[in-house]
Motif scaffolding. Structure first.
Motif, PDB file in Angstrom:
ATOM      1  N   PHE A 135     -24.596 -51.967 106.042  1.00 37.78           N
ATOM      2  CA  PHE A 135     -24.484 -50.554 107.208  1.00 37.78           C
ATOM      3  C   PHE A 135     -24.091 -49.239 106.451  1.00 37.78           C
ATOM      4  N   TYR A 136     -25.166 -48.747 106.951  1.00 36.74           N
ATOM      5  CA  TYR A 136     -26.168 -47.268 106.937  1.00 36.74           C
ATOM      6  C   TYR A 136     -25.084 -46.244 106.726  1.00 36.74           C
ATOM      7  N   LYS A 137     -24.893 -45.188 106.048  1.00 36.98           N
ATOM      8  CA  LYS A 137     -24.358 -43.707 106.158  1.00 36.98           C
ATOM      9  C   LYS A 137     -24.868 -43.333 107.388  1.00 36.98           C
ATOM     10  N   PHE A 138     -26.240 -43.029 107.191  1.00 39.59           N
ATOM     11  CA  PHE A 138     -25.944 -41.712 108.301  1.00 39.59           C
ATOM     12  C   PHE A 138     -28.114 -42.818 108.772  1.00 39.59           C
ATOM     13  N   VAL A 139     -28.376 -42.347 110.048  1.00 37.18           N
ATOM     14  CA  VAL A 139     -29.136 -42.536 110.728  1.00 37.18           C
ATOM     15  C   VAL A 139     -30.061 -41.373 111.329  1.00 37.18           C
ATOM     16  N   ILE A 140     -30.831 -40.520 110.705  1.00 39.73           N
ATOM     17  CA  ILE A 140     -31.754 -39.484 111.439  1.00 39.73           C
ATOM     18  C   ILE A 140     -32.381 -39.581 112.737  1.00 39.73           C
ATOM     19  N   LEU A 141     -32.127 -39.268 114.217  1.00 37.28           N
ATOM     20  CA  LEU A 141     -33.151 -39.613 115.266  1.00 37.28           C
ATOM     21  C   LEU A 141     -34.149 -38.513 114.778  1.00 37.28           C
ATOM     22  N   HIS A 142     -35.304 -38.353 115.078  1.00 36.62           N
ATOM     23  CA  HIS A 142     -36.592 -37.297 115.441  1.00 36.62           C
ATOM     24  C   HIS A 142     -37.678 -37.655 115.917  1.00 36.62           C
ATOM     25  N   SER A 143     -38.053 -36.191 116.430  1.00 32.93           N
ATOM     26  CA  SER A 143     -39.217 -36.352 116.523  1.00 32.93           C
ATOM     27  C   SER A 143     -40.430 -37.763 116.545  1.00 32.93           C
ATOM     28  N   THR A 144     -40.989 -37.797 116.979  1.00 36.38           N
ATOM     29  CA  THR A 144     -42.476 -38.342 116.431  1.00 36.38           C
ATOM     30  C   THR A 144     -43.546 -37.975 115.832  1.00 36.38           C
ATOM     31  N   THR A 145     -43.386 -36.501 116.150  1.00 38.63           N
ATOM     32  CA  THR A 145     -43.987 -35.449 114.756  1.00 38.63           C
ATOM     33  C   THR A 145     -43.193 -35.506 113.453  1.00 38.63           C
ATOM     34  N   THR A 172     -35.219 -29.654 115.544  1.00 35.68           N
ATOM     35  CA  THR A 172     -36.503 -29.235 115.388  1.00 35.68           C
ATOM     36  C   THR A 172     -37.181 -28.077 116.692  1.00 35.68           C
ATOM     37  N   GLU A 173     -38.126 -27.838 116.425  1.00 34.45           N
ATOM     38  CA  GLU A 173     -38.622 -27.885 118.078  1.00 34.45           C
ATOM     39  C   GLU A 173     -39.724 -28.488 118.882  1.00 34.45           C
ATOM     40  N   ASN A 174     -39.433 -29.644 117.353  1.00 29.45           N
ATOM     41  CA  ASN A 174     -40.681 -30.554 118.667  1.00 29.45           C
ATOM     42  C   ASN A 174     -39.927 -31.221 119.090  1.00 29.45           C
ATOM     43  N   PHE A 175     -38.084 -30.834 119.188  1.00 19.91           N
ATOM     44  CA  PHE A 175     -37.283 -31.963 119.596  1.00 19.91           C
ATOM     45  C   PHE A 175     -37.021 -32.760 121.242  1.00 19.91           C
ATOM     46  N   LEU A 176     -36.953 -30.916 121.548  1.00 20.76           N
ATOM     47  CA  LEU A 176     -37.268 -31.050 123.569  1.00 20.76           C
ATOM     48  C   LEU A 176     -38.476 -31.343 123.859  1.00 20.76           C
ATOM     49  N   ASN A 177     -39.431 -31.507 123.061  1.00 19.09           N
ATOM     50  CA  ASN A 177     -40.764 -31.450 123.769  1.00 19.09           C
ATOM     51  C   ASN A 177     -41.114 -33.449 123.712  1.00 19.09           C
ATOM     52  N   GLU A 178     -39.803 -34.242 123.383  1.00 20.81           N
ATOM     53  CA  GLU A 178     -40.332 -35.023 123.860  1.00 20.81           C
ATOM     54  C   GLU A 178     -39.100 -35.775 124.224  1.00 20.81           C
ATOM     55  N   THR A 179     -39.954 -36.572 125.750  1.00 24.21           N
ATOM     56  CA  THR A 179     -38.394 -37.262 126.400  1.00 24.21           C
ATOM     57  C   THR A 179     -37.705 -38.329 125.713  1.00 24.21           C
ATOM     58  N   TRP A 180     -37.904 -39.209 124.384  1.00 17.53           N
ATOM     59  CA  TRP A 180     -37.677 -40.493 124.183  1.00 17.53           C
ATOM     60  C   TRP A 180     -36.516 -39.247 123.041  1.00 17.53           C
ATOM     61  N   CYS A 181     -36.796 -37.764 122.910  1.00 16.90           N
ATOM     62  CA  CYS A 181     -35.562 -37.312 122.161  1.00 16.90           C
ATOM     63  C   CYS A 181     -34.631 -36.785 122.612  1.00 16.90           C
ATOM     64  N   GLU A 182     -34.222 -36.283 124.536  1.00 11.38           N
ATOM     65  CA  GLU A 182     -33.687 -36.168 125.192  1.00 11.38           C
ATOM     66  C   GLU A 182     -32.318 -37.307 125.453  1.00 11.38           C
ATOM     67  N   PHE A 183     -32.848 -38.766 125.634  1.00 10.28           N
ATOM     68  CA  PHE A 183     -33.051 -39.881 125.888  1.00 10.28           C
ATOM     69  C   PHE A 183     -31.753 -40.085 124.622  1.00 10.28           C
ATOM     70  N   GLN A 184     -32.908 -40.203 123.587  1.00  8.26           N
ATOM     71  CA  GLN A 184     -31.792 -40.428 122.516  1.00  8.26           C
ATOM     72  C   GLN A 184     -30.507 -39.731 122.523  1.00  8.26           C
ATOM     73  N   PHE A 185     -30.526 -38.534 122.654  1.00 11.65           N
ATOM     74  CA  PHE A 185     -29.499 -37.476 122.399  1.00 11.65           C
ATOM     75  C   PHE A 185     -28.366 -38.374 123.761  1.00 11.65           C
ATOM     76  N   HIS A 186     -28.772 -38.233 124.625  1.00  9.23           N
ATOM     77  CA  HIS A 186     -27.722 -38.868 126.204  1.00  9.23           C
ATOM     78  C   HIS A 186     -26.727 -39.744 125.322  1.00  9.23           C
ATOM     79  N   ALA A 187     -28.048 -41.118 125.054  1.00 10.13           N
ATOM     80  CA  ALA A 187     -27.325 -41.999 124.363  1.00 10.13           C
ATOM     81  C   ALA A 187     -26.401 -42.258 123.618  1.00 10.13           C
TER      82      ALA A 187
END
Length: 225
Positions: A68-78, A130-145
């Motif tokens: 069981f991890y203490k944290f997971v980092i969700l990030h842009s693919t770049t 980061t500046e790249n975070f909102l450039n990907e639809t996948w990142c937007e889905f991640q934070f909503h989820a």
């Protein structure tokens, strides 16, 4: 007379064997030159050669599925390198371990399954703003989820942590309104250390880990305040 015929037959058989051998050698040479058939030259394995390991760290994750991890980092693919840097910072300087970044989840599985496992198998979900975070639809889905999950699951309340790294961070004015409502950790802030220590409480980790273990064992656990 019989001896003479025998010698002649023996000589003919020897000539025939030599001819067949010559034809086989010629055929073998032809197959090797053309690269076909069984005459293809065998390529010896280079001693000490190690297959390349993908960034997703699939073997590492499989070997630690019971962790069981203490944290997971969700990030842009770049932002894989930046995510790794932040992970190493939290693990090394602040001793918050173990942690994982999304790029280290197993390849070949459905991306939604990886996201589900990443969130459920960690106490805190870090959104790397980061500046790249909102450039990907996948990142937007991640934070909503992750936000919806933190609302629906009582023990996941306050488990979503936006982090603005030291460089190339997403300005507050460009940050989605829902994320502006959550206090973000600012790496450039003089109070960053205090923010980290206040956020990642061992008691909260142990509480979530107990619920996670109970769910894996099929035991319904009533969360207690």
């Amino acid at each position: 007379m019989g001896i003479s015929c025998s010698r002649r037959n023996h000589s003919l058989r020897a000539d025939e064997r030599e001819k067949n051998k010559h034809m086989e050698e010629k055929q073998s040479d032809t197959e090797e030159d053309s690269g076909g058939g069984h005459g293809v030259k065998h390529i010896e394995k280079i001693p000490g050669e190690i297959p390349a390991t993908p960034i997703n760290g699939e073997k590492m994750y499989k070997d630690s599925e019971d962790v069981f991890y203490k944290f997971v980092i969700l990030h842009s693919t770049t932002d894989i390198n930046e995510a790794l840097r932040v992970k190493n910072l939290l693990q090394g300087q602040f001793h918050i371990r173990p942690g994982i970044i999304f790029a280290e989840m197993p390849a070949g599985r459905h991306i939604l399954k990886n996201l589900e496992d990443a969130i459920n198998s960690s106490a805190w979900t870090i959104l790397l703003l980061t500046e790249n975070f909102l450039n990907e639809t996948w990142c937007e889905f991640q934070f909503h989820a992750t936000l919806i999950n933190s609302v629906n699951m009582q023990h996941k309340y306050n488990s979503v942590i936006p982090v603005r790294p030291e460089t190339h961070f997403l300005p507050r004015k460009k940050t989605p309104m829902m994320l502006q409502l959550i206090n973000a950790l600012e790496e450039r802030s003089p109070a960053f250390r205090q923010q980290v220590e206040k956020t990642f409480k061992e008691s909260q980790f142990q509480k979530q880990r107990t619920i996670w273990k109970a769910e894996r064992e099929g035991v319904e656990l009533i969360a207690q305040d």
